[in-house]
Design a protein around this motif. Sequence first.
Motif, mmCIF file in Angstrom:
data_model
loop_
_atom_site.group_PDB
_atom_site.id
_atom_site.type_symbol
_atom_site.label_atom_id
_atom_site.label_comp_id
_atom_site.label_asym_id
_atom_site.label_seq_id
_atom_site.Cartn_x
_atom_site.Cartn_y
_atom_site.Cartn_z
ATOM 1 N N LEU A 1 129.897 -28.149 1.257
ATOM 2 C CA LEU A 1 129.485 -26.767 0.976
ATOM 3 C C LEU A 1 130.664 -25.905 0.543
ATOM 4 N N GLY B 1 134.590 -21.907 3.044
ATOM 5 C CA GLY B 1 134.017 -20.702 3.664
ATOM 6 C C GLY B 1 132.834 -21.050 4.545
ATOM 7 N N ALA B 2 131.953 -21.905 4.022
ATOM 8 C CA ALA B 2 130.770 -22.312 4.780
ATOM 9 C C ALA B 2 131.181 -23.103 6.020
ATOM 10 N N GLN C 1 132.400 -20.799 8.749
ATOM 11 C CA GLN C 1 131.308 -20.082 9.409
ATOM 12 C C GLN C 1 130.568 -21.014 10.388
ATOM 13 N N ASP D 1 130.637 -19.258 0.289
ATOM 14 C CA ASP D 1 130.860 -20.633 0.728
ATOM 15 C C ASP D 1 132.165 -21.219 0.198
ATOM 16 N N LYS E 1 128.427 -12.209 -6.770
ATOM 17 C CA LYS E 1 127.692 -12.178 -5.494
ATOM 18 C C LYS E 1 127.234 -10.752 -5.180
ATOM 19 N N LEU F 1 126.519 -8.436 -7.266
ATOM 20 C CA LEU F 1 125.424 -8.058 -8.142
ATOM 21 C C LEU F 1 124.104 -8.712 -7.744
ATOM 22 N N LEU F 2 124.201 -9.920 -7.195
ATOM 23 C CA LEU F 2 122.982 -10.675 -6.903
ATOM 24 C C LEU F 2 122.359 -10.298 -5.562
ATOM 25 N N GLU F 3 123.129 -9.625 -4.699
ATOM 26 C CA GLU F 3 122.560 -9.380 -3.375
ATOM 27 C C GLU F 3 122.330 -7.899 -3.094
#
Lengths: 115, 223
Positions: free
Chosen positions: B59, B62-63, B66, B167, B219, B221-223
């Motif tokens: 992944l 970053g993923a 987490q 991620d 990211k 812009l998409l969220e």
Amino acid sequence: MITFSQLLLSVIILFIIFKTVDAYRKRMLSATFFVVWLLFWITGLILIFQQDLVISIAHRLGISRGVDLVIYLSLITLFYLIYRIMVWLNEINRKITELVREIALREAKQKSKKK
Amino acid sequence: MRTIAVIPAYNEEKKISGVVWQVAKYIDRIVVIDDGSIDSTSDSARHKKAVVLRHPVNLGQGAALQTGFEYAKEQGFDVVITYDADGQFEASDIPSLIRPIAEGRADVVLGSRFLGRVADIPLMRLIVLRAGIIFTYIFSNIRLSDTHNGFRAFNKKAISKIDIQHDRWAHPSDIIYQISKNRFRVVEVPVTIRYTEYSKRKGQSNLEALRIPFELIAKALLE
């Protein structure tokens, strides 16, 4: 009198409509998408034979040629669709991350229980 | 005070064992996140203090971090440190990283290679890192001497709030942004980073670093 380009475009659109109906029958498309997609192509088919209508709409919008109006609208639609697909992919990625994380954490819990 | 080290690892079978053994001297528990490796990273990470969590597919760092944070939260650890698997860091820096949290002076402690000793840093890497510092300052309004350093420590409060959404490459900027948004108390401490041939080959390339601003903007812009 039907021109060659009208004939060619009609054949292509009829083929797309045929494939769409076929895909819907095989339950590969949702009802909403099927209706929207079908309407889109039927409108296209009508406009091929009603070019005066396209030209008059273009003129009213200050665009000199009917074909330019079609190109502009197509570009706007394509950009919008790409945006929607990106949002959708982002969402799928997020779900995959959550799923993989959950699997990793669950496996660790099961292992520690076995011990 | 219970401490845990989160170590994301992707195809690190050669280095991970040594890293785990070194870190184990300074910490209560280690969680290695094998991020979909195709080599024997999971087996190499075995140690009595270490737990290995395995992502079935790769992944990104970053993923993986987490996932480690989620584990640390579930297990109720008081201090979480993040550590790279490629052997760039000095485990003996861990106590000084944890100290500001133990003394109640900080919620987050960030290791800084520019306050500490840098061994053989390539010039291009230096330029890219400096650009990263300026970029982070513009976006997060936090002035730091080093922003893309994987050596960090978090207290319980910080770990409960931080949720890394990126991620892959952009996660260090994401962490700094969340530190700024949550107004955590930050302290930077000097740490030593060793640029070995191995770490240079394994680490993020300078070209990949250029993707970070684009990833952050996309990211947003998409969220």
